[in-house]
Scaffold this motif. Structure first.
Motif, PDB file in Angstrom:
ATOM      1  N   ILE A  52       0.872  -1.189   0.000  1.00 35.96           N
ATOM      2  CA  ILE A  52       0.000   0.000   0.000  1.00 35.96           C
ATOM      3  C   ILE A  52       0.898   1.225   0.000  1.00 35.96           C
ATOM      4  CG2 ILE A  52      -1.882   1.206   1.149  1.00 35.96           C
ATOM      5  CD1 ILE A  52      -2.809  -1.357   2.318  1.00 35.96           C
ATOM      6  N   ILE A  53       0.574   2.166  -0.862  1.00 37.51           N
ATOM      7  CA  ILE A  53       1.394   3.382  -0.966  1.00 37.51           C
ATOM      8  C   ILE A  53       0.537   4.611  -0.646  1.00 37.51           C
ATOM      9  CG2 ILE A  53       3.059   2.402  -2.583  1.00 37.51           C
ATOM     10  CD1 ILE A  53       0.858   4.604  -4.286  1.00 37.51           C
TER      11      ILE A  53
ATOM     12  N   TRP B 261       6.115   6.807   0.719  1.00 42.88           N
ATOM     13  CA  TRP B 261       5.695   6.037   1.900  1.00 42.88           C
ATOM     14  C   TRP B 261       4.997   4.766   1.418  1.00 42.88           C
ATOM     15  CZ3 TRP B 261       3.243   9.333   6.390  1.00 42.88           C
ATOM     16  CH2 TRP B 261       4.076  10.418   6.672  1.00 42.88           C
ATOM     17  N   HIS B 262       5.383   3.641   2.025  1.00 40.78           N
ATOM     18  CA  HIS B 262       4.706   2.388   1.664  1.00 40.78           C
ATOM     19  C   HIS B 262       4.688   1.431   2.837  1.00 40.78           C
ATOM     20  CE1 HIS B 262       8.992   1.760   0.658  1.00 40.78           C
ATOM     21  NE2 HIS B 262       8.801   0.458   0.842  1.00 40.78           N
ATOM     22  N   GLY B 263       3.751   0.509   2.789  1.00 37.29           N
ATOM     23  CA  GLY B 263       3.610  -0.544   3.788  1.00 37.29           C
ATOM     24  C   GLY B 263       2.883  -1.703   3.139  1.00 37.29           C
ATOM     25  N   THR B 264       2.397  -2.637   3.952  1.00 36.91           N
ATOM     26  CA  THR B 264       1.556  -3.707   3.384  1.00 36.91           C
ATOM     27  C   THR B 264       0.391  -3.962   4.324  1.00 36.91           C
ATOM     28  OG1 THR B 264       2.680  -5.530   4.505  1.00 36.91           O
ATOM     29  CG2 THR B 264       3.553  -4.887   2.361  1.00 36.91           C
ATOM     30  N   ALA B 265      -0.679  -4.469   3.748  1.00 39.77           N
ATOM     31  CA  ALA B 265      -1.794  -4.970   4.555  1.00 39.77           C
ATOM     32  C   ALA B 265      -1.456  -6.389   5.007  1.00 39.77           C
ATOM     33  CB  ALA B 265      -3.075  -4.955   3.729  1.00 39.77           C
ATOM     34  N   ALA B 266      -2.263  -6.909   5.923  1.00 31.23           N
ATOM     35  CA  ALA B 266      -2.074  -8.292   6.372  1.00 31.23           C
ATOM     36  C   ALA B 266      -2.457  -9.265   5.259  1.00 31.23           C
ATOM     37  CB  ALA B 266      -2.939  -8.542   7.603  1.00 31.23           C
ATOM     38  N   ASN B 267      -1.777 -10.407   5.242  1.00 34.69           N
ATOM     39  CA  ASN B 267      -2.165 -11.480   4.324  1.00 34.69           C
ATOM     40  C   ASN B 267      -3.108 -12.407   5.086  1.00 34.69           C
ATOM     41  OD1 ASN B 267      -2.458 -13.574   2.549  1.00 34.69           O
ATOM     42  ND2 ASN B 267      -0.266 -13.890   2.196  1.00 34.69           N
ATOM     43  N   ARG B 268      -4.371 -12.361   4.737  1.00 36.98           N
ATOM     44  CA  ARG B 268      -5.372 -13.162   5.443  1.00 36.98           C
ATOM     45  C   ARG B 268      -5.727 -14.433   4.679  1.00 36.98           C
ATOM     46  NH1 ARG B 268      -6.360  -9.959   9.459  1.00 36.98           N
ATOM     47  NH2 ARG B 268      -6.506  -7.689   9.218  1.00 36.98           N
ATOM     48  N   THR B 269      -4.939 -14.766   3.686  1.00 36.44           N
ATOM     49  CA  THR B 269      -5.222 -15.962   2.887  1.00 36.44           C
ATOM     50  C   THR B 269      -4.213 -17.061   3.232  1.00 36.44           C
ATOM     51  OG1 THR B 269      -3.720 -15.474   1.038  1.00 36.44           O
ATOM     52  CG2 THR B 269      -5.884 -14.392   1.024  1.00 36.44           C
ATOM     53  N   SER B 270      -4.429 -18.198   2.613  1.00 39.41           N
ATOM     54  CA  SER B 270      -3.484 -19.318   2.770  1.00 39.41           C
ATOM     55  C   SER B 270      -2.463 -19.335   1.640  1.00 39.41           C
ATOM     56  CB  SER B 270      -4.257 -20.640   2.810  1.00 39.41           C
ATOM     57  OG  SER B 270      -5.032 -20.767   1.634  1.00 39.41           O
TER      58      SER B 270
END
Lengths: 99, 262
Positions: free
Chosen positions: B130-131, B172-181
């Motif tokens: 995510i940016i 600026w950047h980050g990531t969301a959570a990975n809620r998958t398998s």
């Protein structure tokens, strides 16, 4: 080992709001709630955030209290950009159920 | 080089204002799947050697659309740097906070880019990058971002397989959570300008900025987007500063020796 807290009681909820300007009436650009329950983490999400407040004033109307206003010391170089918005920290003291 | 792959004035201005540019590459059939398959089989992270372990990645880096965008933004003799990294976001892992890579090196220029390649479709649940558009010129150490989570106008890289995202190094950047398998794969590359421009290196129309300033009016031309674009809705003072920085950046890209504020 830290003591086990009671499962309920009055605790401090926090809300970091980053507003467009130092005015409580300006729009919010950043929204970070902090709930005083175990294992809580505020997260960046991929979904479009649906915030309950558009301004800091909206949060005041809903009972939040400001515990820290934005720092307004003038920058040395007025051509530089730094963080996004102006940070207000708010609290609500409320009965919280935890677990 | 085929000039049809160079960026337009509007695309260049879009990058200066937002700090990123997305390319959906028309890669050979099955290539994305082969890259993703090789990544799935890796039992260690090879670090800078990821392109040796998965040589098909060069077909993305050397795709004409990627080269065209890099020439446009960094000049004709840009450098593909040796550092690269496979960002494998494991299933059921949490978000990553906002940050800039390395120390903050904000200036008025476009000298370093990140290239983010996604060989699979990325859904909102898979932990997309995510940016925050327009934050690339901010002098904000990562520790100062610790009290932010969601920011108005943030953009998740929810993209199709074969997407190559070019971002300003300081965005600026980050990531969301990975809620998958599923594992979420992204391979990061670095690109660097070697020398200053003496002339535009994109598909530049010398008349592009010769339009009226649209105070409060229609703003869908390069000049007015450069002046008035405000992707996350910052306040007036910050916006004035952004405008000065953008015009310096633009003039620098044009090869104007003494880049003025415009």
């Amino acid at each position: 080992m830290s003591p086990t807290p009671p499962n309920s009681g009055v605790r401090q909820r926090l809300l970091y709001l980053h507003a467009r300007t130092p005015s409580v009436f300006s729009e919010i650009l950043g929204y970070t709630p902090v709930e005083p329950v175990r294992d809580y983490r505020a997260e960046i999400t991929a979904d479009v955030p649906d915030w309950p407040y558009n301004t800091v004033h909206d949060a005041l109307v809903d009972g939040w209290q400001i515990v820290q206003f934005p720092h307004l010391q003038a920058p040395i170089n007025d051509r530089d950009l730094d963080v996004v918005g102006y940070e207000f920290i708010l609290q609500k003291l409320e009965e919280v159920q935890d677990g | 080089m085929d000039k049809s792959h160079l960026l337009t004035d509007m695309e260049m201005v879009g990058f200066i204002v937002n700090g990123y540019h997305l390319l959906e590459l028309d890669l050979p059939e099955g290539l994305n799947e082969r890259i993703a398959g090789r990544l799935e089989e890796l039992d260690h992270n090879p670090g800078d050697a990821i392109a040796e372990e998965v040589p098909e990645l060069w077909q993305a880096i050397e795709h004409p659309a990627v080269e065209g965008a890099l020439v446009s933004l960094l000049g004709e003799d840009y450098e593909v740097q040796g550092h690269r990294h496979w960002h494998c976001k494991q299933p059921h892992t949490g978000h990553m906070s906002w940050h800039q890579d390395s120390t903050n090196n904000r200036d008025n220029r476009i000298d370093r880019l990140l290239g983010l390649f996604y060989p699979t479709d990325i859904t909102p649940e898979m932990g997309p990058t995510i940016i925050v558009p327009g934050t690339q010129f901010r002098n904000a150490p990562t520790d100062r971002m610790a009290t932010y989570t969601n920011i108005h106008g943030q953009v998740p890289m929810v993209v199709r397989a074969g997407t190559f995202a070019l971002t300003h190094y300081d965005l600026w950047h980050g990531t969301a959570a990975n809620r998958t398998s599923l594992k979420r794969h992204m391979i990061k590359f670095l690109f660097r300008r070697v020398r200053d421009n003496r002339a535009p290196t994109w598909n530049h129309d010398p008349e592009a900025m010769n339009v009226p300033t649209a105070w409060g009016g229609k703003r869908d031309d390069p000049k007015n987007v450069l002046s008035f674009g405000n992707p996350i809705g910052v306040g007036q003072s910050d916006h004035y500063k952004e405008r000065q920085i953008r015009w310096k950046c633009w003039n620098n890209l044009l090869g104007v020796a003494d880049a003025s504020d415009g």
